[in-house]
Design a protein around this motif. Sequence first.
Motif, PDB file in Angstrom:
ATOM      1  N   CYS A 199      94.805  40.714  30.663  1.00  0.00           N
ATOM      2  CA  CYS A 199      93.800  39.922  29.957  1.00  0.00           C
ATOM      3  C   CYS A 199      92.775  40.849  29.312  1.00  0.00           C
ATOM      4  O   CYS A 199      92.096  41.618  30.005  1.00  0.00           O
ATOM      5  N   LEU A 200      92.664  40.783  28.002  1.00  0.00           N
ATOM      6  CA  LEU A 200      91.739  41.654  27.281  1.00  0.00           C
ATOM      7  C   LEU A 200      90.292  41.320  27.581  1.00  0.00           C
ATOM      8  O   LEU A 200      89.429  42.207  27.633  1.00  0.00           O
ATOM      9  N   TRP A 201      89.996  40.047  27.773  1.00  0.00           N
ATOM     10  CA  TRP A 201      88.627  39.620  28.042  1.00  0.00           C
ATOM     11  C   TRP A 201      88.150  40.156  29.391  1.00  0.00           C
ATOM     12  O   TRP A 201      87.011  40.602  29.524  1.00  0.00           O
ATOM     13  N   ASP A 202      89.053  40.143  30.397  1.00  0.00           N
ATOM     14  CA  ASP A 202      88.699  40.687  31.707  1.00  0.00           C
ATOM     15  C   ASP A 202      88.433  42.181  31.609  1.00  0.00           C
ATOM     16  O   ASP A 202      87.539  42.712  32.280  1.00  0.00           O
ATOM     17  N   HIS A 203      89.218  42.873  30.787  1.00  0.00           N
ATOM     18  CA  HIS A 203      88.999  44.312  30.592  1.00  0.00           C
ATOM     19  C   HIS A 203      87.622  44.561  29.982  1.00  0.00           C
ATOM     20  O   HIS A 203      86.895  45.457  30.433  1.00  0.00           O
ATOM     21  N   LEU A 204      87.266  43.767  28.981  1.00  0.00           N
ATOM     22  CA  LEU A 204      85.968  43.950  28.324  1.00  0.00           C
ATOM     23  C   LEU A 204      84.829  43.694  29.299  1.00  0.00           C
ATOM     24  O   LEU A 204      83.821  44.414  29.305  1.00  0.00           O
ATOM     25  N   LEU A 205      84.972  42.681  30.153  1.00  0.00           N
ATOM     26  CA  LEU A 205      83.923  42.358  31.124  1.00  0.00           C
ATOM     27  C   LEU A 205      83.851  43.377  32.251  1.00  0.00           C
ATOM     28  O   LEU A 205      82.802  43.533  32.889  1.00  0.00           O
ATOM     29  N   SER A 206      84.949  44.068  32.515  1.00  0.00           N
ATOM     30  CA  SER A 206      84.987  45.012  33.637  1.00  0.00           C
ATOM     31  C   SER A 206      84.252  46.310  33.341  1.00  0.00           C
ATOM     32  O   SER A 206      83.933  47.062  34.275  1.00  0.00           O
ATOM     33  N   LEU A 207      83.997  46.594  32.077  1.00  0.00           N
ATOM     34  CA  LEU A 207      83.308  47.824  31.726  1.00  0.00           C
ATOM     35  C   LEU A 207      81.846  47.746  32.163  1.00  0.00           C
ATOM     36  O   LEU A 207      81.215  46.704  32.088  1.00  0.00           O
ATOM     37  N   THR A 208      81.313  48.865  32.590  1.00  0.00           N
ATOM     38  CA  THR A 208      79.925  48.907  33.036  1.00  0.00           C
ATOM     39  C   THR A 208      78.998  48.557  31.890  1.00  0.00           C
ATOM     40  O   THR A 208      79.026  49.227  30.846  1.00  0.00           O
ATOM     41  N   PRO A 209      78.164  47.537  32.013  1.00  0.00           N
ATOM     42  CA  PRO A 209      77.267  47.165  30.892  1.00  0.00           C
ATOM     43  C   PRO A 209      76.298  48.291  30.567  1.00  0.00           C
ATOM     44  O   PRO A 209      75.827  48.985  31.474  1.00  0.00           O
ATOM     45  N   GLU A 210      76.009  48.436  29.311  1.00  0.00           N
ATOM     46  CA  GLU A 210      75.024  49.404  28.867  1.00  0.00           C
ATOM     47  C   GLU A 210      73.642  48.776  28.900  1.00  0.00           C
ATOM     48  O   GLU A 210      73.502  47.563  28.872  1.00  0.00           O
ATOM     49  N   PRO A 211      72.599  49.599  28.945  1.00  0.00           N
ATOM     50  CA  PRO A 211      71.245  49.038  28.846  1.00  0.00           C
ATOM     51  C   PRO A 211      71.091  48.278  27.535  1.00  0.00           C
ATOM     52  O   PRO A 211      71.482  48.769  26.478  1.00  0.00           O
ATOM     53  N   ALA A 212      70.540  47.082  27.605  1.00  0.00           N
ATOM     54  CA  ALA A 212      70.398  46.263  26.406  1.00  0.00           C
ATOM     55  C   ALA A 212      69.336  46.852  25.487  1.00  0.00           C
ATOM     56  O   ALA A 212      68.254  47.219  25.948  1.00  0.00           O
ATOM     57  N   PRO A 213      69.618  47.003  24.191  1.00  0.00           N
ATOM     58  CA  PRO A 213      68.607  47.496  23.268  1.00  0.00           C
ATOM     59  C   PRO A 213      67.482  46.505  23.081  1.00  0.00           C
ATOM     60  O   PRO A 213      67.682  45.303  23.213  1.00  0.00           O
ATOM     61  N   LYS A 214      66.290  46.999  22.815  1.00  0.00           N
ATOM     62  CA  LYS A 214      65.152  46.120  22.578  1.00  0.00           C
ATOM     63  C   LYS A 214      65.322  45.424  21.248  1.00  0.00           C
ATOM     64  O   LYS A 214      65.737  46.025  20.269  1.00  0.00           O
ATOM     65  N   THR A 215      64.995  44.155  21.235  1.00  0.00           N
ATOM     66  CA  THR A 215      65.093  43.387  19.994  1.00  0.00           C
ATOM     67  C   THR A 215      63.697  43.149  19.452  1.00  0.00           C
ATOM     68  O   THR A 215      62.734  43.022  20.222  1.00  0.00           O
ATOM     69  N   PRO A 216      63.568  43.090  18.125  1.00  0.00           N
ATOM     70  CA  PRO A 216      62.242  42.889  17.543  1.00  0.00           C
ATOM     71  C   PRO A 216      61.686  41.528  17.906  1.00  0.00           C
ATOM     72  O   PRO A 216      62.425  40.575  18.082  1.00  0.00           O
ATOM     73  N   GLY A 217      60.386  41.445  18.022  1.00  0.00           N
ATOM     74  CA  GLY A 217      59.736  40.183  18.346  1.00  0.00           C
ATOM     75  C   GLY A 217      59.785  39.231  17.191  1.00  0.00           C
ATOM     76  O   GLY A 217      60.171  39.597  16.072  1.00  0.00           O
ATOM     77  N   PRO A 218      59.423  37.953  17.398  1.00  0.00           N
ATOM     78  CA  PRO A 218      59.471  36.958  16.319  1.00  0.00           C
ATOM     79  C   PRO A 218      58.442  37.262  15.255  1.00  0.00           C
ATOM     80  O   PRO A 218      57.459  37.895  15.497  1.00  0.00           O
TER      81      PRO A 218
END
Length: 218
Positions: A199-218
């Motif tokens: 399952c490709l989706w399981d492979h994608l989820l199994s990878l260690t998540p990276e720190p989420a980049p900051k998003t600009p405020g509204p």
Amino acid sequence: DTHNVCKVQYAFWILALLVKLCQSEQQLGKPFNPLYWDKVDELAKVTEGTKGENVGLATHNIFYVFKISYKNEWKMRRVMDFIINSGCRYVIMYTFPILLCVEEPLDFVKDCTAVFFMTQMDDIEGGDSREMLEMMSRLKFNVLWGKVAANKYDLSSVEQEHRKEGPRLTSQEVVYISKDENKGKFQQQADYKDCNGKCLWDHLLSLTPEPAPKTPGP
């Protein structure tokens, strides 16, 4: 008729101006929003020093022929968004009273409604709209699927490369996907398997998540 002074009905022109002043901002659809495209750029980036490529640098084919990176496609879409939802929108807003002031009473009502209808045809509202995190998650899956498809649908041939280079899901995206109310949105991705049944989706989820980049405020 717009060049014939005798055809001009000033009452209709004033009424059209009132319609423009009171309703045009809401009824002409959403205007160009540069913050939306800034947020797309931010969510697509991978913070410096972490493993994984910028998903915006991944390429795909348009019409099965022209290869283009997602980053360049977003730039093109941003320009087209500006042309339609800023330039053309304001042209319509400030010129339709001129058109309507020479109409017959029935045509006045019909064309006034038609102007607002046409400018909202490309708007997405309600249940058909998608959140930014959902779109980015789907996009990263599409990049993985493209790599697997190019290697005879064998995940093992690109698995190590993908673990090293990505693109991978961010922690924000993993949290979004794991919510019960969102799991059904990715059922189609969960059904994709390679030639060995992985399952490709399981492979994608199994990878260690990276720190989420900051998003600009509204």
